[in-house]
Design an enzyme around this catalytic site. Sequence first.
Site, PDB file in Angstrom:
ATOM      1  N   GLY A  10       3.480   0.428 -10.911  1.00 14.85           N
ATOM      2  CA  GLY A  10       2.657  -0.683 -10.459  1.00 14.85           C
ATOM      3  C   GLY A  10       1.579  -1.061 -11.463  1.00 14.85           C
ATOM      4  O   GLY A  10       1.140  -0.233 -12.258  1.00 14.85           O
ATOM      5  N   GLY A 110       5.379   8.832 -10.589  1.00 10.95           N
ATOM      6  CA  GLY A 110       6.768   8.716 -11.000  1.00 10.95           C
ATOM      7  C   GLY A 110       6.918   8.740 -12.510  1.00 10.95           C
ATOM      8  O   GLY A 110       7.837   9.373 -13.049  1.00 10.95           O
ATOM      9  N   ASP A 133      -4.515   4.789  -6.601  1.00 11.60           N
ATOM     10  CA  ASP A 133      -4.533   5.737  -5.484  1.00 11.60           C
ATOM     11  C   ASP A 133      -5.258   7.042  -5.802  1.00 11.60           C
ATOM     12  O   ASP A 133      -5.597   7.799  -4.893  1.00 11.60           O
ATOM     13  CB  ASP A 133      -3.105   6.066  -5.043  1.00 11.60           C
ATOM     14  CG  ASP A 133      -2.417   4.896  -4.379  1.00 11.60           C
ATOM     15  OD1 ASP A 133      -3.125   4.026  -3.832  1.00 11.60           O
ATOM     16  OD2 ASP A 133      -1.176   4.831  -4.416  1.00 11.60           O
ATOM     17  N   MET A 175      -5.032   0.319   0.414  1.00 10.50           N
ATOM     18  CA  MET A 175      -3.839   0.988  -0.095  1.00 10.50           C
ATOM     19  C   MET A 175      -3.988   2.512  -0.054  1.00 10.50           C
ATOM     20  O   MET A 175      -5.093   3.046  -0.033  1.00 10.50           O
ATOM     21  CB  MET A 175      -3.523   0.514  -1.502  1.00 10.50           C
ATOM     22  CG  MET A 175      -2.853  -0.856  -1.539  1.00 10.50           C
ATOM     23  SD  MET A 175      -2.352  -1.345  -3.202  1.00 10.50           S
ATOM     24  CE  MET A 175      -1.252  -2.712  -2.806  1.00 10.50           C
ATOM     25  N   GLU A 228      -3.161   2.652   4.381  1.00  8.04           N
ATOM     26  CA  GLU A 228      -1.904   2.080   4.857  1.00  8.04           C
ATOM     27  C   GLU A 228      -0.891   3.141   5.296  1.00  8.04           C
ATOM     28  O   GLU A 228       0.013   2.850   6.076  1.00  8.04           O
ATOM     29  CB  GLU A 228      -1.270   1.226   3.763  1.00  8.04           C
ATOM     30  CG  GLU A 228      -0.903   2.004   2.510  1.00  8.04           C
ATOM     31  CD  GLU A 228      -0.403   1.114   1.385  1.00  8.04           C
ATOM     32  OE1 GLU A 228       0.121   0.025   1.675  1.00  8.04           O
ATOM     33  OE2 GLU A 228      -0.550   1.508   0.207  1.00  8.04           O
ATOM     34  N   ARG A 255     -10.263  -7.056  15.418  1.00  4.21           N
ATOM     35  CA  ARG A 255      -9.482  -7.848  14.470  1.00  4.21           C
ATOM     36  C   ARG A 255      -9.157  -6.999  13.247  1.00  4.21           C
ATOM     37  O   ARG A 255      -9.891  -6.076  12.912  1.00  4.21           O
ATOM     38  CB  ARG A 255     -10.247  -9.102  14.038  1.00  4.21           C
ATOM     39  CG  ARG A 255     -10.487 -10.103  15.158  1.00  4.21           C
ATOM     40  CD  ARG A 255      -9.169 -10.771  15.564  1.00  4.21           C
ATOM     41  NE  ARG A 255      -9.383 -11.763  16.607  1.00  4.21           N
ATOM     42  CZ  ARG A 255      -9.300 -11.519  17.906  1.00  4.21           C
ATOM     43  NH1 ARG A 255      -9.046 -10.273  18.315  1.00  4.21           N
ATOM     44  NH2 ARG A 255      -9.477 -12.473  18.791  1.00  4.21           N
ATOM     45  N   ARG A 264      -5.233  -4.287  -6.605  1.00  2.00           N
ATOM     46  CA  ARG A 264      -4.614  -3.921  -7.882  1.00  2.00           C
ATOM     47  C   ARG A 264      -4.844  -4.950  -8.977  1.00  2.00           C
ATOM     48  O   ARG A 264      -4.520  -4.710 -10.134  1.00  2.00           O
ATOM     49  CB  ARG A 264      -3.100  -3.727  -7.709  1.00  2.00           C
ATOM     50  CG  ARG A 264      -2.783  -2.383  -7.174  1.00  2.00           C
ATOM     51  CD  ARG A 264      -1.337  -1.998  -7.094  1.00  2.00           C
ATOM     52  NE  ARG A 264      -0.324  -2.838  -7.669  1.00  2.00           N
ATOM     53  CZ  ARG A 264       0.961  -2.713  -7.365  1.00  2.00           C
ATOM     54  NH1 ARG A 264       1.346  -1.809  -6.478  1.00  2.00           N
ATOM     55  NH2 ARG A 264       1.858  -3.481  -7.931  1.00  2.00           N
TER      56      ARG A 264
END
Length: 336
Positions: A10, A110, A133, A175, A228, A255, A264
């Site tokens: 990402g 990764g 993250d 995130m 999330e 809400r 990001r």
Amino acid sequence: MRIGILTSGGDCPGINATIRGVCKTAINYYGMEVIGIHSGFQGLLTKDIESFTDKSLSGLLNLGGTMLGTSREKPFKKGGVISDVDKPALILQNIQEMGLDCVVCVGGNGTQKTAAKFAAMGVNIVSVPKTIDNDIWGTDISFGFDSAVSIATDAIDRLHSTASSHKRVMVIEVMGHKAGWIALYSGMAGGGDVILVPEIPYNIKNIGNTILERLKKGKPYSIVVVAEGIQTDGRKRAAEYIAQEIEYETGIETRETVLGYIQRGGSPTPFDRNLSTRMGGHATELIANGEFGRMVALRGDNISSVSLEEVAGKLKLVTEDHDLVIQGRRMGICFG
């Protein structure tokens, strides 16, 4: 010496600053030749490359995204841009044909795992941890995290005024699939009343009671920050699920807001620009010293490195004994 650099996974604020840190140090201090590899590991498969000069690296420090482009290509898995060949073998062949003495891999978990596999195959690899993250094992902080926390905190600050005006509960989703670092840091910095992270189980009744107790104390609104990746019913996003459950438990209008990819994008914070520059420079130093198979890491105030073999496959997660969790609970913040 001829080195290549790629960015994988990402996008993230600070990638371009890292490219600049690696390449300017390599060219200006060590006299190395630098090749940019486009689209992550996909570029190593297709030989999609460009030569860098000091001039071509100008204007990168505050630029978001990655000027090299990125992809989710996983060389050790089937599929991707080329699926009918032995991709690791092809990459090794291409690295040799391009005359690369080392490949710098900038990426998240990764990417570190893939880099470790190539290092085990004998490729000279140096990596730099990149993720908003902040879940890469072996480094205290990864660049991109501070920028994401700043964006999320600003959003929480803005939601306070809406929540206060309408006497509502506002749920904001940030995130973090497996690690709740953004939720923890932005929730604490933004004055969240409830902070939910994937690593700490929660009870919706405790959350409802926390909000109702605030109401009894004359505080008619609450801010709930959720990662999330928290557990839900599996059918709804985290913010939607928690908002509906809170409204059911408390009867208070609730809400939700989902920040998504806003976290990001854009320019890196000054902290991330400096961290990226330091990490990039140290990566080049490792190459010059022949220290391959290592990931650059921030430990305390110092930039050092750790073996890729140690990093691969591990996650750095929020724990119950983290200082911010302990202090938050002392202040009355609900973590579940």
